[in-house]
Design a protein around this motif. Structure first.
Motif, PDB file in Angstrom:
ATOM      1  N   PRO A 127       3.321   8.066   9.356  1.00  0.00           N
ATOM      2  CA  PRO A 127       3.658   6.641   9.535  1.00  0.00           C
ATOM      3  C   PRO A 127       3.213   5.766   8.364  1.00  0.00           C
ATOM      4  CG  PRO A 127       2.810   7.556  11.575  1.00  0.00           C
ATOM      5  CD  PRO A 127       2.618   8.612  10.525  1.00  0.00           C
ATOM      6  N   ASP A 128       4.122   4.873   7.931  1.00  0.00           N
ATOM      7  CA  ASP A 128       3.862   3.909   6.868  1.00  0.00           C
ATOM      8  C   ASP A 128       3.391   4.598   5.584  1.00  0.00           C
ATOM      9  OD1 ASP A 128       3.821   1.323   5.835  1.00  0.00           O
ATOM     10  OD2 ASP A 128       1.677   1.094   6.236  1.00  0.00           O
ATOM     11  N   SER A 129       4.006   5.717   5.273  1.00  0.00           N
ATOM     12  CA  SER A 129       3.557   6.485   4.106  1.00  0.00           C
ATOM     13  C   SER A 129       4.591   6.458   2.990  1.00  0.00           C
ATOM     14  CB  SER A 129       3.276   7.937   4.504  1.00  0.00           C
ATOM     15  OG  SER A 129       4.473   8.584   4.901  1.00  0.00           O
ATOM     16  N   ALA A 162      10.175   7.992   6.337  1.00  0.00           N
ATOM     17  CA  ALA A 162       9.177   7.592   5.346  1.00  0.00           C
ATOM     18  C   ALA A 162       9.842   7.401   3.991  1.00  0.00           C
ATOM     19  CB  ALA A 162       8.075   8.645   5.252  1.00  0.00           C
ATOM     20  N   ARG A 207      -1.203   1.656  -1.235  1.00  0.00           N
ATOM     21  CA  ARG A 207      -0.330   2.416  -0.341  1.00  0.00           C
ATOM     22  C   ARG A 207      -1.007   3.680   0.174  1.00  0.00           C
ATOM     23  NH1 ARG A 207       5.135   1.593  -0.302  1.00  0.00           N
ATOM     24  NH2 ARG A 207       4.990   2.894   1.564  1.00  0.00           N
TER      25      ARG A 207
END
Length: 258
Positions: A127-129, A162, A207
């Motif tokens: 997730p959110d990668s 992603a 990030r």
């Protein structure tokens, strides 16, 4: 009357037709299968899937539950540079055949089913990668025609949603093959082999990066990549591979992570 459901559902009709003309086959041994798992029953039983309870850092399984955030002796005595490692299976049997088939057999069709399993195994870290494949030197790509890590990352991106970033990490040196090298030699071999291009650095700062590769052996390559990414400002770096060498069994992995 028999044809009406097929007319109402053209997608289902096409699937039935394709199954009749091109029956599903095991991606490892080519035996006909009746399901969408990608493996026949025999190959499935031989896959050494990694399952919880496992080491929170290395993702290697424990023989019994020792707590959700427990660390293996290896993770405690030699902590990795990356944050977490997740993989589908130990590098043996069908898993080894799939890795070698993708890399040396040029079977790019394997990237999709392998990526599907990796997306499931990496559900905790994806997730959110930002998906960054371990890069090859351009001469290796010219020889092999593709980077197997990039093919896997592209497949995972399409499945998990992603962000796919194949140009955010480059390989600046054509290093020796890692097979036959000792741990210290492996580290020295890839020490200055990777670089984050200047134009990619702003996109990496802050990030969560997930490094994608086909197999994890001693970790020298992904450790070198991790150091470069964190130096460029990545908030965290996890590693997602298809297979991981079971070094506790002192297996001869017979693999070159170029």
């Amino acid at each position: 009357m028999i044809l009406k459901p097929l007319i109402d559902y053209p997608g289902a009709a096409m699937e039935l037709l394709l199954d009749a003309l091109l029956p599903r086959r095991c991606v490892c041994c080519e035996q006909t299968i009746a399901h969408e798992s990608g493996l026949c029953g025999s190959c499935w039983q031989k896959m050494r899937f990694l399952e919880k309870p496992w080491c929170q850092r290395l993702g290697t399984p424990f023989s019994h539950d020792v707590g959700e955030d427990a660390l293996s002796p290896r993770a405690l005595t030699s902590p990795p540079d990356f944050d977490r490692l997740r993989a589908v299976s130990f590098y043996s049997g069908p898993a080894r055949d799939l890795v070698l088939g993708l890399k040396f057999g040029r079977r790019r069709d394997l990237a999709q089913p392998m990526g599907r399993w990796m997306a499931r195994a990496g559900s905790e870290v994806l997730p959110d990668s930002l998906l960054v494949p371990v890069p090859l030197h351009w001469t290796r790509i010219w020889q092999r025609r593709f980077n197997q890590a990039a093919e896997l990352a592209r497949a995972i991106s399409s499945i998990a949603g992603a962000e796919y970033a194949p140009t955010y990490l480059t390989r600046t040196q054509r290093t020796r093959q890692q097979v036959g090298l000792l741990a210290k030699e492996r580290k020295r071999n890839v020490r200055r082999a990777f670089k984050v291009p200047e134009n990619a650095q702003p996109a990496i700062v802050g990030r969560h990066v997930v490094l994608i590769d086909d197999v994890y052996t001693t970790g020298s390559t992904v450790s070198a990549c991790t150091k470069v990414l964190k130096a460029a400002g990545a908030r965290s770096v996890d590693v997602l591979t298809f297979a991981v060498a079971d070094l506790t069994n002192h297996e001869d992995v017979g693999y070159s992570d170029w």
